[in-house]
Design a protein around this motif. Structure first.
Motif, mmCIF file in Angstrom:
data_model
loop_
_atom_site.group_PDB
_atom_site.id
_atom_site.type_symbol
_atom_site.label_atom_id
_atom_site.label_comp_id
_atom_site.label_asym_id
_atom_site.label_seq_id
_atom_site.Cartn_x
_atom_site.Cartn_y
_atom_site.Cartn_z
ATOM 1 N N ALA A 101 0.817 -1.214 0.000
ATOM 2 C CA ALA A 101 0.000 0.000 0.000
ATOM 3 C C ALA A 101 0.850 1.263 0.000
ATOM 4 O O ALA A 101 0.562 2.205 -0.733
ATOM 5 N N SER A 102 1.895 1.299 0.796
ATOM 6 C CA SER A 102 2.701 2.517 0.872
ATOM 7 C C SER A 102 3.440 2.790 -0.432
ATOM 8 O O SER A 102 3.689 3.936 -0.781
ATOM 9 N N ASP A 127 2.143 1.864 -3.325
ATOM 10 C CA ASP A 127 1.072 1.907 -4.328
ATOM 11 C C ASP A 127 1.493 1.102 -5.564
ATOM 12 O O ASP A 127 1.535 1.605 -6.681
ATOM 13 N N ASP A 179 1.922 -1.288 -8.720
ATOM 14 C CA ASP A 179 1.115 -1.717 -9.855
ATOM 15 C C ASP A 179 1.175 -3.244 -9.917
ATOM 16 O O ASP A 179 1.824 -3.888 -9.088
ATOM 17 N N TRP A 197 -5.525 -6.989 -3.279
ATOM 18 C CA TRP A 197 -4.949 -5.718 -3.713
ATOM 19 C C TRP A 197 -5.555 -5.252 -5.041
ATOM 20 O O TRP A 197 -5.874 -4.081 -5.203
ATOM 21 N N ARG A 245 -7.404 -1.781 -4.383
ATOM 22 C CA ARG A 245 -6.277 -0.855 -4.473
ATOM 23 C C ARG A 245 -6.722 0.606 -4.380
ATOM 24 O O ARG A 245 -6.156 1.386 -3.622
ATOM 25 N N ALA A 246 -7.741 0.998 -5.135
ATOM 26 C CA ALA A 246 -8.180 2.398 -5.151
ATOM 27 C C ALA A 246 -8.691 2.835 -3.785
ATOM 28 O O ALA A 246 -8.368 3.933 -3.315
ATOM 29 N N ILE A 272 -7.934 1.564 -0.799
ATOM 30 C CA ILE A 272 -6.815 1.608 0.144
ATOM 31 C C ILE A 272 -5.976 2.852 -0.097
ATOM 32 O O ILE A 272 -5.605 3.561 0.844
ATOM 33 N N HIS A 273 -5.694 3.150 -1.350
ATOM 34 C CA HIS A 273 -4.898 4.332 -1.694
ATOM 35 C C HIS A 273 -5.599 5.606 -1.217
ATOM 36 O O HIS A 273 -4.979 6.485 -0.611
ATOM 37 N N GLU A 274 -6.897 5.712 -1.464
ATOM 38 C CA GLU A 274 -7.674 6.887 -1.042
ATOM 39 C C GLU A 274 -7.686 7.021 0.475
ATOM 40 O O GLU A 274 -7.565 8.116 1.020
ATOM 41 N N LEU A 303 -5.370 5.946 2.586
ATOM 42 C CA LEU A 303 -4.045 6.392 3.029
ATOM 43 C C LEU A 303 -3.854 7.884 2.798
ATOM 44 O O LEU A 303 -3.275 8.583 3.634
ATOM 45 N N ILE A 304 -4.339 8.380 1.691
ATOM 46 C CA ILE A 304 -4.239 9.816 1.412
ATOM 47 C C ILE A 304 -5.039 10.605 2.439
ATOM 48 O O ILE A 304 -4.563 11.606 2.978
#
Length: 94
Positions: free
Chosen positions: A3-4, A6, A8, A38, A42-43, A45-47, A49-50
């Motif tokens: 995750a950290s 991100d 591909d 993942w 993914r989207a 988890i990324h959101e 974290l932001i």
């Protein structure tokens, strides 16, 4: 780590392969489950974290208008534009 960074799909595959070959690492079944999770999330988890990494509030809403004075004690102030801006700040979920 996934995750950290991100990662591909290519990076994810290389990372999980390395983890399965490591002593005390994960099994190939666990790697397959992590990879599928993942890819599907993914989207989100990324959101997340932001959102967690923001220190400042974000702009939630903005309203504005321009008013003109139609009456005044002084003639030179009539038809003077005045801008009114309202900004709402806050964190997500607040």
């Amino acid at each position: 780590s996934i995750a950290s960074a991100d990662m591909d799909l290519n990076q994810l595959e290389a990372f999980l392969t390395a983890q399965t070959k490591k002593q005390g690492g994960i099994t190939s079944d666990q790697a397959a489950v992590l990879g599928k999770f993942w890819k599907n999330h993914r989207a989100k988890i990324h959101e997340s974290l932001i959102d967690q990494s923001r220190w400042d509030s974000g702009l939630k809403n903005i309203n504005w208008r321009v008013d003109l004075k139609s009456q005044s004690r002084h003639v030179d102030q009539i038809n003077t534009p005045v801008a009114i801006v309202e900004m709402e700040l806050g964190r997500n979920g607040q």
